[in-house]
Design an enzyme around this catalytic site. Structure first.
Site, PDB file in Angstrom:
ATOM      1  N   LYS A  98       0.726  -1.190   0.033  1.00  0.00           N
ATOM      2  CA  LYS A  98       0.146   0.030  -0.027  1.00  0.00           C
ATOM      3  C   LYS A  98       0.884   1.490   0.040  1.00  0.00           C
ATOM      4  O   LYS A  98       1.680   1.500   1.059  1.00  0.00           O
ATOM      5  CB  LYS A  98      -1.021   0.070   1.398  1.00  0.00           C
ATOM      6  CG  LYS A  98      -1.952   1.367   1.151  1.00  0.00           C
ATOM      7  CD  LYS A  98      -2.609   1.186   2.539  1.00  0.00           C
ATOM      8  CE  LYS A  98      -3.295   2.737   2.749  1.00  0.00           C
ATOM      9  NZ  LYS A  98      -3.798   2.685   4.121  1.00  0.00           N
ATOM     10  N   GLY A 159      -8.588   9.436   9.706  1.00  0.00           N
ATOM     11  CA  GLY A 159      -8.952   9.243  11.072  1.00  0.00           C
ATOM     12  C   GLY A 159      -9.971  10.614  11.224  1.00  0.00           C
ATOM     13  O   GLY A 159     -10.315  10.800  12.607  1.00  0.00           O
ATOM     14  N   ALA A 185     -10.074   5.519   4.481  1.00  0.00           N
ATOM     15  CA  ALA A 185      -9.986   6.685   5.356  1.00  0.00           C
ATOM     16  C   ALA A 185     -11.116   7.521   5.114  1.00  0.00           C
ATOM     17  O   ALA A 185     -11.744   7.521   4.287  1.00  0.00           O
ATOM     18  CB  ALA A 185      -8.836   7.611   4.737  1.00  0.00           C
ATOM     19  N   GLY A 186     -11.437   7.917   6.355  1.00  0.00           N
ATOM     20  CA  GLY A 186     -12.413   8.718   6.782  1.00  0.00           C
ATOM     21  C   GLY A 186     -14.046   7.992   7.218  1.00  0.00           C
ATOM     22  O   GLY A 186     -14.639   8.659   7.835  1.00  0.00           O
ATOM     23  N   ASN A 207      -9.593   1.380   9.543  1.00  0.00           N
ATOM     24  CA  ASN A 207      -9.035   1.206  10.869  1.00  0.00           C
ATOM     25  C   ASN A 207      -9.379   1.949  11.929  1.00  0.00           C
ATOM     26  O   ASN A 207      -9.879   1.355  12.940  1.00  0.00           O
ATOM     27  CB  ASN A 207      -7.266   1.776  10.373  1.00  0.00           C
ATOM     28  CG  ASN A 207      -6.353   1.618  11.451  1.00  0.00           C
ATOM     29  OD1 ASN A 207      -5.269   1.691  11.034  1.00  0.00           O
ATOM     30  ND2 ASN A 207      -6.653   1.196  12.628  1.00  0.00           N
ATOM     31  N   SER A 208      -9.448   3.368  12.025  1.00  0.00           N
ATOM     32  CA  SER A 208      -9.784   4.210  12.986  1.00  0.00           C
ATOM     33  C   SER A 208     -10.976   3.919  13.557  1.00  0.00           C
ATOM     34  O   SER A 208     -11.321   3.783  14.642  1.00  0.00           O
ATOM     35  CB  SER A 208      -9.511   5.623  12.691  1.00  0.00           C
ATOM     36  OG  SER A 208      -8.246   6.059  12.483  1.00  0.00           O
TER      37      SER A 208
END
Length: 259
Positions: A98, A159, A185-186, A207-208
């Site tokens: 990645k 995040g 993301a996001g 992830n987050s």
């Protein structure tokens, strides 16, 4: 079966999980297992065999059915990303990489120029390259042309939990792409992941939203269910939108009938 195809690899799960931000390694591993994810990304700096308390590579390698996708998080130039990719392949044996290059820690936006250059080099070296990018349809097409096996445009800033703020551009990328489009993301909620899949994304990377939740394993399972539901809805075909109401049953025909 409806498989996600990435290069020569096939995966039955369309949820990709990140491994940062978890409070401890045991909780991260539990979340990975609960998610059913088969492709998991881990930063090169978490390959730490000399300090096992900071090592994620070793524990992740023990999980059955997991393919590692090292990432170049922390790189600020193409040269740094290429070097990180080469080291990570040597350590992990994984062909996946990645490419993540964000030189400004204030907003963590990916650098399009350095990302393109790193991807061009790594694709020639035989890596299965999956770049993290802004939702830029032109860049996405250029990365496809140099040999990337997918593009990973952001839904919103890393995040931030702002969801699919880039939906309009994502739709263009999906429409024009001949390789998998994976939102990265996001995303904050499982419903947003489901919506991304309904739009036609091939997978999502989370992830987050899992790592900082009150119950990461349960949240990971919720995301897995949402991704599966969104994919099923996309394949079934969503009803068209209408600017006016349309009755589901005729209301007047039987009223004129003689009894």
């Amino acid at each position: 079966m409806d498989f996600l195809q990435l290069g020569s690899y096939t995966f039955s799960s369309r949820l990709i999980l990140g491994t940062g931000k978890f409070s401890n390694t045991a909780l991260m591993l539990e979340a990975v297992r609960a998610s059913g994810a088969q492709l998991v990304t881990v930063a090169l700096r978490r390959f730490n065999r000399e300090q096992l308390s900071d090592d994620l590579f070793g524990p992740l390698k023990q999980l059955p059915g997991i393919t590692l996708m090292p990432n170049t998080s922390g790189a600020s130039t193409a040269a740094e990303a290429v070097r990180a990719a080469q080291i990570s392949r040597e350590l992990s044996g994984s062909p996946f990489i990645k490419v993540e290059i964000h030189p400004n820690p204030q907003h963590l936006m990916p650098d399009p120029i350095e990302t393109y250059e790193a991807c061009r080099i790594l694709a020639k070296e035989g890596f299965l390259v999956m770049p993290y990018i802004a939702a830029d349809p032109v860049l996405a097409k250029r990365l496809e042309e140099v040999g990337c096996i997918s593009v990973m445009p952001l839904g919103s800033a890393i995040g931030s939990g702002q969801g699919l703020a880039t939906a309009e551009m994502l739709n263009i990328i999906i429409r024009e792409s001949n390789i998998p489009v994976i939102v990265d993301a996001g995303l904050r909620s499982p419903s947003e992941a489901s919506l991304a899949m309904e739009m036609g994304c091939e997978a999502v990377l989370i992830n987050s939203a899992v790592a900082v939740s009150d119950n990461p394993p349960e949240m990971a399972e919720a995301f897995a269910e949402a991704v599966a539901a969104g994919r099923k809805a996309f394949k079934a075909g969503l009803m068209p939108k209408s600017s006016s109401a349309k009755a589901t049953s005729p209301l007047t025909a039987f009223l004129g009938a003689k009894v």
